[in-house]
Design an enzyme around this catalytic site. Structure first.
Site, PDB file in Angstrom:
ATOM      1  N   ASN A   6       0.737  -1.139   0.003  1.00 22.46           N
ATOM      2  CA  ASN A   6      -0.052  -0.127   0.122  1.00 22.46           C
ATOM      3  C   ASN A   6       1.107   1.433  -0.226  1.00 22.46           C
ATOM      4  O   ASN A   6       1.727   1.402   0.812  1.00 22.46           O
ATOM      5  CB  ASN A   6      -0.896   0.094   1.273  1.00 22.46           C
ATOM      6  CG  ASN A   6      -1.848   1.266   1.388  1.00 22.46           C
ATOM      7  OD1 ASN A   6      -1.327   2.258   1.083  1.00 22.46           O
ATOM      8  ND2 ASN A   6      -3.118   0.937   1.650  1.00 22.46           N
ATOM      9  N   HIS A   9       0.948   6.327   2.006  1.00 20.10           N
ATOM     10  CA  HIS A   9       1.722   7.322   2.611  1.00 20.10           C
ATOM     11  C   HIS A   9       3.100   7.887   2.054  1.00 20.10           C
ATOM     12  O   HIS A   9       3.624   9.012   2.404  1.00 20.10           O
ATOM     13  CB  HIS A   9       2.229   6.480   3.892  1.00 20.10           C
ATOM     14  CG  HIS A   9       0.962   6.477   4.903  1.00 20.10           C
ATOM     15  ND1 HIS A   9       0.145   7.421   4.996  1.00 20.10           N
ATOM     16  CD2 HIS A   9       0.523   5.298   5.628  1.00 20.10           C
ATOM     17  CE1 HIS A   9      -1.020   6.655   5.894  1.00 20.10           C
ATOM     18  NE2 HIS A   9      -0.710   5.641   5.864  1.00 20.10           N
ATOM     19  N   HIS A  42      -5.826   3.361  -1.287  1.00 16.95           N
ATOM     20  CA  HIS A  42      -6.934   3.782  -0.877  1.00 16.95           C
ATOM     21  C   HIS A  42      -7.381   5.044  -1.394  1.00 16.95           C
ATOM     22  O   HIS A  42      -6.784   6.188  -0.992  1.00 16.95           O
ATOM     23  CB  HIS A  42      -6.957   3.693   0.943  1.00 16.95           C
ATOM     24  CG  HIS A  42      -8.294   3.994   1.491  1.00 16.95           C
ATOM     25  ND1 HIS A  42      -8.305   3.785   2.850  1.00 16.95           N
ATOM     26  CD2 HIS A  42      -9.459   4.349   0.794  1.00 16.95           C
ATOM     27  CE1 HIS A  42      -9.835   4.049   3.185  1.00 16.95           C
ATOM     28  NE2 HIS A  42     -10.282   4.217   1.993  1.00 16.95           N
ATOM     29  N   ARG A  44      -9.323   7.891  -0.858  1.00 13.59           N
ATOM     30  CA  ARG A  44     -10.333   8.334   0.577  1.00 13.59           C
ATOM     31  C   ARG A  44     -11.260   9.447  -0.091  1.00 13.59           C
ATOM     32  O   ARG A  44     -11.010  10.296  -0.954  1.00 13.59           O
ATOM     33  CB  ARG A  44      -9.523   8.635   1.648  1.00 13.59           C
ATOM     34  CG  ARG A  44      -8.831   7.759   2.175  1.00 13.59           C
ATOM     35  CD  ARG A  44      -8.225   8.145   3.714  1.00 13.59           C
ATOM     36  NE  ARG A  44      -9.358   8.403   4.534  1.00 13.59           N
ATOM     37  CZ  ARG A  44      -9.391   7.593   5.579  1.00 13.59           C
ATOM     38  NH1 ARG A  44      -8.667   6.469   5.774  1.00 13.59           N
ATOM     39  NH2 ARG A  44     -10.456   7.881   6.528  1.00 13.59           N
ATOM     40  N   ARG A  48      -7.052  12.709   1.193  1.00 15.44           N
ATOM     41  CA  ARG A  48      -5.820  13.200   2.092  1.00 15.44           C
ATOM     42  C   ARG A  48      -4.392  12.754   1.521  1.00 15.44           C
ATOM     43  O   ARG A  48      -3.376  13.357   1.691  1.00 15.44           O
ATOM     44  CB  ARG A  48      -6.118  12.656   3.444  1.00 15.44           C
ATOM     45  CG  ARG A  48      -5.982  11.418   3.817  1.00 15.44           C
ATOM     46  CD  ARG A  48      -5.978  11.201   5.328  1.00 15.44           C
ATOM     47  NE  ARG A  48      -7.459  11.232   5.809  1.00 15.44           N
ATOM     48  CZ  ARG A  48      -7.659  10.511   7.004  1.00 15.44           C
ATOM     49  NH1 ARG A  48      -7.024   9.825   7.665  1.00 15.44           N
ATOM     50  NH2 ARG A  48      -9.063  10.841   7.379  1.00 15.44           N
ATOM     51  N   GLU A  69      -8.620   0.389  -2.643  1.00 12.83           N
ATOM     52  CA  GLU A  69      -9.689   0.288  -1.547  1.00 12.83           C
ATOM     53  C   GLU A  69     -10.673   1.310  -1.605  1.00 12.83           C
ATOM     54  O   GLU A  69     -10.191   2.647  -2.302  1.00 12.83           O
ATOM     55  CB  GLU A  69      -8.945   0.529  -0.223  1.00 12.83           C
ATOM     56  CG  GLU A  69      -7.678  -0.834   0.025  1.00 12.83           C
ATOM     57  CD  GLU A  69      -6.956  -0.360   1.104  1.00 12.83           C
ATOM     58  OE1 GLU A  69      -7.157   0.683   2.011  1.00 12.83           O
ATOM     59  OE2 GLU A  69      -6.039  -1.246   1.503  1.00 12.83           O
ATOM     60  N   THR A 100      -7.834   3.433   8.746  1.00 13.55           N
ATOM     61  CA  THR A 100      -9.122   2.878   8.712  1.00 13.55           C
ATOM     62  C   THR A 100      -9.558   1.957   9.940  1.00 13.55           C
ATOM     63  O   THR A 100      -8.634   1.193  10.496  1.00 13.55           O
ATOM     64  CB  THR A 100      -9.249   1.692   7.669  1.00 13.55           C
ATOM     65  OG1 THR A 100      -8.802   2.436   6.371  1.00 13.55           O
ATOM     66  CG2 THR A 100     -10.583   1.066   7.436  1.00 13.55           C
ATOM     67  N   GLU A 154     -10.950  -9.333   3.498  1.00  6.44           N
ATOM     68  CA  GLU A 154      -9.693  -9.224   3.903  1.00  6.44           C
ATOM     69  C   GLU A 154      -9.604  -9.179   5.469  1.00  6.44           C
ATOM     70  O   GLU A 154     -10.462  -8.441   5.850  1.00  6.44           O
ATOM     71  CB  GLU A 154      -9.117  -7.920   3.441  1.00  6.44           C
ATOM     72  CG  GLU A 154      -7.796  -7.479   4.233  1.00  6.44           C
ATOM     73  CD  GLU A 154      -7.150  -5.969   3.357  1.00  6.44           C
ATOM     74  OE1 GLU A 154      -7.583  -5.919   2.283  1.00  6.44           O
ATOM     75  OE2 GLU A 154      -6.075  -5.451   4.327  1.00  6.44           O
ATOM     76  N   HIS A 192      -3.432  -4.672   7.856  1.00  5.57           N
ATOM     77  CA  HIS A 192      -3.558  -3.274   8.862  1.00  5.57           C
ATOM     78  C   HIS A 192      -2.675  -3.664  10.161  1.00  5.57           C
ATOM     79  O   HIS A 192      -2.665  -4.572  10.550  1.00  5.57           O
ATOM     80  CB  HIS A 192      -4.842  -3.169   9.145  1.00  5.57           C
ATOM     81  CG  HIS A 192      -5.211  -1.740   9.449  1.00  5.57           C
ATOM     82  ND1 HIS A 192      -4.723  -1.099  10.557  1.00  5.57           N
ATOM     83  CD2 HIS A 192      -5.819  -0.755   8.603  1.00  5.57           C
ATOM     84  CE1 HIS A 192      -4.908   0.209  10.614  1.00  5.57           C
ATOM     85  NE2 HIS A 192      -5.655   0.453   9.485  1.00  5.57           N
TER      86      HIS A 192
HETATM   87  N1  PXP Z   1      -5.829  -3.086   4.472  1.00  7.20           N
HETATM   88  C1  PXP Z   1      -6.682  -2.213   4.440  1.00  7.20           C
HETATM   89  C2  PXP Z   1      -8.305  -2.373   4.109  1.00  7.20           C
HETATM   90  C3  PXP Z   1      -6.325  -0.910   4.655  1.00  7.20           C
HETATM   91  O1  PXP Z   1      -7.348  -0.108   4.939  1.00  7.20           O
HETATM   92  C4  PXP Z   1      -5.005  -0.586   5.058  1.00  7.20           C
HETATM   93  C5  PXP Z   1      -4.781   0.915   5.521  1.00  7.20           C
HETATM   94  O2  PXP Z   1      -4.887   1.600   4.364  1.00  7.20           O
HETATM   95  C6  PXP Z   1      -4.103  -1.658   4.850  1.00  7.20           C
HETATM   96  C7  PXP Z   1      -4.398  -2.908   4.648  1.00  7.20           C
HETATM   97  C8  PXP Z   1      -2.810  -1.223   5.380  1.00  7.20           C
HETATM   98  O3  PXP Z   1      -2.592  -0.978   6.697  1.00  7.20           O
HETATM   99  P1  PXP Z   1      -1.018  -0.605   7.192  1.00  7.20           P
HETATM  100  O4  PXP Z   1      -0.741   0.715   6.436  1.00  7.20           O
HETATM  101  O5  PXP Z   1      -1.226  -0.291   8.682  1.00  7.20           O
HETATM  102  O6  PXP Z   1       0.124  -1.746   6.773  1.00  7.20           O
END
Ligand code: PXP
Length: 241
Positions: A6, A9, A42, A44, A48, A69, A100, A154, A192
Site C-alpha cells: 500500500n 503514505h 485507498h 479516500r 488526504r 480500496e 481505517t 481481507e 492493517h
Molecule cells: N488493508 C486495508 C483494508 C487498509 O485500509 C489498510 C490501510 O490503508 C491496510 C491494509 C494497510 O495497513 P497498514 O498501512 O497499517 O499496513
C-alpha cells in the site's frame, strides 16, 4: 503468499507540500522491483493522500495488479467502475479517523446498509472487478460475506497488531476466521498494522493468501533510503563549488 504494498503514505508525504514528489507511481514500480505482487491504494473521500490522477496512472501503467480500496458510499463507485482495477476492496471510512478503524459493517440482511452493499458488489462484479470485503475476524461477518457472494475477504489485523505482544487471543481469532472463511470458499487476505516484527505469525496462517502492508514498509523505506539520499544531495552541493 501474495504481498500487495500500500503506497498511500508515499502520497501522504507529497501532499504535505502539495508538490510532485515523492511520486506514488514511481514508488509502486520500485515496490514491484522489490518483489511485491501488486499495489494497493485507498482513494479516500477526503483525498488526504492518494488523488484521482494517481489511481488513474496506476490503473493504466502498473505491470502487476492494482487493488483499489474504497468505501461503498461517497461517490467513489463510478471511479472504480471507470478504471476497472484488478481488485476492489470495500472498506469502512470515517472522516475523522487517522486510518481505517474496524472492519466493514455488513449490516443485517434486509437492512438499507446491507442492500446498498449488495448493490455496490453487484455493480463491481458486473464490471469484472474482483471484490474483497475488509472485515473484522468475526464469525457472523464471515458468514455474511459468503452470503453476499464475494470471492474474497481481507481480515482486519489491527487488533492483532495492537495486542500481540501481551496476548495470543487476537491471533487465534484470525486463525479461526481464516479457517471458517476458507471452508466457505472465500479467499483470505489480511492486513492493517502489520510490521517487520509482527507479520510472521499472520504470514504463517495457511489459509491467508494475500497480505496488504503499507505504513511499516513506507516507514522502513525512509530509514533504509535516507543515507543514500543525503549522500546524493551532498555530492551535488559539493560538486557545485
Ligand atoms: N488493508 C486495508 C483494508 C487498509 O485500509 C489498510 C490501510 O490503508 C491496510 C491494509 C494497510 O495497513 P497498514 O498501512 O497499517 O499496513
Amino acid at each position: 503468499m501474495r504481498l500487495y504494498v500500500n503506497v498511500d503514505h508515499v502520497a501522504t508525504i507529497r501532499e504535505a507540500r502539495k508538490t510532485d514528489e515523492p511520486d506514488p507511481v514511481e514508488a509502486a514500480d520500485a515496490c514491484l522491483r522489490g518483489g511485491a505482487d501488486g499495489i494497493t491504494v485507498h482513494l479516500r473521500e477526503d483525498r488526504r493522500h492518494i488523488q484521482d490522477r494517481d489511481v488513474q496512472r496506476l490503473a493504466t501503467h502498473l505491470a502487476k495488479p492494482l487493488n483499489l480500496e474504497l468505501a461503498a458510499a461517497g461517490g467513489l463507485l463510478p471511479i472504480a467502475l471507470g478504471l476497472r482495477p484488478h481488485q476492489a476492496t470495500l472498506v469502512p471510512e470515517h472522516r475523522q479517523e487517522i486510518t481505517t478503524e474496524g472492519g466493514l459493517d455488513l449490516g443485517e440482511p434486509g437492512s438499507a446498509a446491507h442492500g446498498r452493499l449488495r448493490e455496490v458488489i453487484g455493480r463491481l462484479r458486473d464490471a469484472g472487478i474482483r471484490i474483497s470485503l475488509f472485515i473484522d475476524p468475526d464469525p457472523v461477518g464471515i458468514d455474511r460475506s459468503a452470503e453476499l457472494g464475494v470471492p474474497a475477504i481481507e481480515l482486519h489485523t489491527g487488533e492483532y497488531a495492537n495486542t500481540c505482544r501481551r496476548s495470543a487471543s487476537a491471533l487465534e481469532r484470525l486463525q479461526k476466521a481464516a479457517t471458517q472463511a476458507r471452508a466457505l470458499g472465500l479467499a483470505v487476505h489480511a492486513g492493517h498494522g502489520l510490521t517487520y516484527t509482527n507479520v510472521m505469525a499472520v504470514a504463517a496462517i495457511p489459509e491467508v493468501e494475500e497480505l496488504n502492508i503499507g505504513h511499516s514498509i513506507v516507514s522502513r523505506s525512509v530509514l533504509v533510503g535516507i543515507e543514500q539520499a543525503v549522500r546524493d544531495m551532498r555530492r551535488l552541493i559539493d560538486s557545485s563549488r
